[in-house]
Design a protein around this motif. Structure first.
Motif, PDB file in Angstrom:
ATOM      1  N   UNK A  20       5.823  -5.327  -4.013  1.00  0.00           N
ATOM      2  CA  UNK A  20       6.163  -3.969  -4.427  1.00  0.00           C
ATOM      3  C   UNK A  20       7.200  -3.993  -5.550  1.00  0.00           C
ATOM      4  N   UNK A  21       8.169  -4.886  -5.445  1.00  0.00           N
ATOM      5  CA  UNK A  21       9.183  -4.989  -6.499  1.00  0.00           C
ATOM      6  C   UNK A  21       8.586  -5.365  -7.843  1.00  0.00           C
ATOM      7  N   UNK A  24       1.579  -2.387  -2.706  1.00  0.00           N
ATOM      8  CA  UNK A  24       1.848  -2.190  -1.279  1.00  0.00           C
ATOM      9  C   UNK A  24       0.589  -2.331  -0.441  1.00  0.00           C
ATOM     10  N   UNK A  25      -0.539  -1.795  -0.944  1.00  0.00           N
ATOM     11  CA  UNK A  25      -1.748  -1.841  -0.113  1.00  0.00           C
ATOM     12  C   UNK A  25      -2.355  -3.236  -0.064  1.00  0.00           C
ATOM     13  N   UNK A  54      -4.820   8.487  -6.092  1.00  0.00           N
ATOM     14  CA  UNK A  54      -4.639   9.137  -4.783  1.00  0.00           C
ATOM     15  C   UNK A  54      -5.152   8.231  -3.668  1.00  0.00           C
ATOM     16  N   UNK A  55      -6.326   7.623  -3.879  1.00  0.00           N
ATOM     17  CA  UNK A  55      -6.879   6.735  -2.863  1.00  0.00           C
ATOM     18  C   UNK A  55      -5.989   5.543  -2.580  1.00  0.00           C
ATOM     19  N   UNK A  56      -5.439   4.929  -3.630  1.00  0.00           N
ATOM     20  CA  UNK A  56      -4.555   3.774  -3.450  1.00  0.00           C
ATOM     21  C   UNK A  56      -3.308   4.147  -2.657  1.00  0.00           C
ATOM     22  N   UNK A  57      -2.729   5.279  -2.952  1.00  0.00           N
ATOM     23  CA  UNK A  57      -1.511   5.708  -2.262  1.00  0.00           C
ATOM     24  C   UNK A  57      -1.789   5.908  -0.771  1.00  0.00           C
ATOM     25  N   UNK A  58      -2.903   6.542  -0.443  1.00  0.00           N
ATOM     26  CA  UNK A  58      -3.243   6.790   0.964  1.00  0.00           C
ATOM     27  C   UNK A  58      -3.472   5.478   1.711  1.00  0.00           C
ATOM     28  N   UNK A  59      -4.218   4.550   1.103  1.00  0.00           N
ATOM     29  CA  UNK A  59      -4.484   3.264   1.766  1.00  0.00           C
ATOM     30  C   UNK A  59      -3.186   2.484   1.972  1.00  0.00           C
ATOM     31  N   UNK A  60      -2.292   2.502   0.990  1.00  0.00           N
ATOM     32  CA  UNK A  60      -1.015   1.799   1.124  1.00  0.00           C
ATOM     33  C   UNK A  60      -0.228   2.320   2.322  1.00  0.00           C
ATOM     34  N   UNK A  61      -0.174   3.633   2.483  1.00  0.00           N
ATOM     35  CA  UNK A  61       0.554   4.230   3.610  1.00  0.00           C
ATOM     36  C   UNK A  61      -0.064   3.804   4.936  1.00  0.00           C
ATOM     37  N   UNK A  62      -1.390   3.824   5.015  1.00  0.00           N
ATOM     38  CA  UNK A  62      -2.071   3.465   6.260  1.00  0.00           C
ATOM     39  C   UNK A  62      -1.873   1.992   6.618  1.00  0.00           C
ATOM     40  N   UNK A  63      -1.921   1.106   5.628  1.00  0.00           N
ATOM     41  CA  UNK A  63      -1.753  -0.329   5.889  1.00  0.00           C
ATOM     42  C   UNK A  63      -0.360  -0.620   6.445  1.00  0.00           C
TER      43      UNK A  63
END
Length: 463
Positions: free
Chosen positions: A332-333, A383-384, A436-445
């Motif tokens: 992430x960094x 992140x994902x 949008x899809x990447x952000x949602x998957x990152x949160x779920x993972x």
């Protein structure tokens, strides 16, 4: 308190060093693999925007299949890492897994070749221009043969990474960049005494390069003292159906997850084709830039799979947490830094791939507008992918597969198509949907990783 003397800091430092020592050759070899494809994009860009668009359609069709197959092969990585963590009979278990990963590669390659050889009607069915579809098939008739050596190379790479000795992969990959640039230039433009085969020559060059790389890595495995004790290629013809089925059980969800992720970018390319050829070319360049930065967290994800798998095999739950969070923080960094870079210099990055000429002015302008969006989702992308690698180390693949389908396809591509064609955002709308899809998957993972103990994911054999 003296932090240097704090005993709780030492395991984290040790994990940080172990993760970096494993990850940096993987990262560099990922970058070199991406550089091979980036070289193809540059050379096609020299041919012109339309050859670039045609090759991009061919590459994106191959990319979706390649990622599904690569995910199947990726299952061997956590299995070998966990076997090495167990210590007992690790050589035998690693050998069983490795051999059956080769059997798996042979199983999946033949039907994919059949589809790619007849790709023109497939591309036409996806609504693309007939001339672009014809040229894309011509490119694939040279490029499609790279799939078998590419997958075999990845299976061998998983083995050397599980032993935490990926340096050989890096050396071979660097040589592959040089060979691909020279051979591609020669076969596309008729240099060095080679025939000028244009777009077909560019595809064929990549196939030859991957075959050479796979052969070199196989020679190293059978001659290097640390590798040859596993006798990986001995009695290779002997089937091991229980291990073969286990690889499929673990690898099929990984393959679908990677296919959902990579396939959504391929689908985006074909949606761009419904707009115009310039949008396809701009998308190809913008995606190539985003893909190059993605290689770093992907390498960290691969390292996290090995490190988490090792700690899982040892039954070290605290070590599992350290391994996962260390890789995640690094990934992430890095992507935060890349987001700033892409946001600050979009035109300079685009013109690395395309000559800044009046003929390319619209493609460059579109590419710059597209890059404003991946600059935003770089952090989520890191992140994902590392989150998926961490869960893979726990042999947790089915639920992450569902996350990727929902995030990328049900939400990401749906929003992207709606913004592009209903709201008039065109290419920018498609890229916004991807973000949008990447952000949602990152949160779920990360949510699932944070609940690994409650879900029983740290128990050996739970998968």
């Amino acid at each position: 308190m003296n932090r240097a003397a704090d005993p709780s800091i030492k395991p984290w430092r040790a994990e940080f060093r172990a993760t970096l020592s494993l990850a940096w050759p993987l990262i560099l070899s990922n970058l070199t693999m991406a550089a091979i494809q980036a070289t193809d994009v540059v050379l096609m860009g020299w041919l012109g925007a339309r050859p670039l668009a045609a090759s991009a359609l061919g590459l994106n069709l191959t990319f979706a299949f390649s990622l599904i197959c690569l995910g199947l092969v990726t299952a061997s990585s956590p299995m070998m890492a966990t076997a090495l963590g167990h210590k007992t009979q690790s050589v035998h278990e690693v050998r069983r897994t490795f051999r059956q990963s080769f059997w798996m590669v042979a199983t999946v390659t033949l039907p994919v070749w059949l589809v790619l050889w007849n790709s023109e009607p497939v591309i036409l069915a996806l609504g693309q221009e007939p001339a672009l579809a014809r040229d894309a098939e011509l490119f694939l008739h040279g490029y499609m043969w790279s799939m078998l050596p590419f997958l075999l190379f990845q299976a061998m790479r998983n083995f050397v990474a599980a032993l935490e000795r990926p340096g050989w992969v890096l050396a071979i990959s660097i040589a592959g960049i040089v060979l691909n640039a020279m051979l591609g230039y020669g076969l596309i433009f008729g240099r060095f005494g080679l025939p000028a085969w244009g777009i077909f020559g560019g595809g064929l060059a990549s196939s030859i390069v991957w075959a050479v790389q796979a052969l070199l890595l196989a020679l190293i495995i059978v001659t290097d003292r640390q590798f040859r004790r596993f006798h990986l290629f001995g009695r290779f013809w002997k089937p091991d159906w229980p291990r073969y089925r286990k690889l499929w059980r673990l690898g099929f969800p990984i393959g679908l997850a990677m296919g959902f992720e990579g396939g959504v970018f391929s689908a985006a390319a074909y949606l761009m084709g419904l707009i115009d050829a310039e949008s396809v070319a701009a998308h190809a360049v913008a995606l190539q830039i985003a893909a190059l930065s993605f290689m770093v967290p992907w390498g960290l994800a691969q390292a996290s799979t090995v490190r988490v798998g090792r700690h899982l095999g040892e039954g070290d739950r605290a070590g599992i947490g350290r391994a996962g969070w260390t890789a995640w923080g690094l990934g992430v960094g890095f992507m935060a830094v890349m987001a700033i870079l892409i946001w600050s210099f979009p035109r300079e990055l685009i013109t690395i791939f395309l000559d800044d000429t009046p003929e390319n002015a619209r493609v460059i302008a579109l590419g710059v507008s597209f890059l404003a969006i991946p600059a935003i989702f770089q952090v989520a992308d890191g992140a994902q992918v590392v989150g998926a690698g961490m869960l893979r180390g726990l042999h947790d693949t089915r639920v992450p597969m569902i996350f990727t389908f929902v995030g990328y396809w049900a939400i990401g591509i749906g929003i992207g198509a709606w913004l592009a064609f209903r709201q008039g955002w065109q290419g920018q709308g498609i890229w916004t949907g991807l973000a949008v899809g990447l952000i949602i998957v990152a949160i779920l993972m990360i949510w699932r990783w944070s609940r690994r103990e409650a879900l029983g994911l740290t128990r050996i054999g739970h998968g």
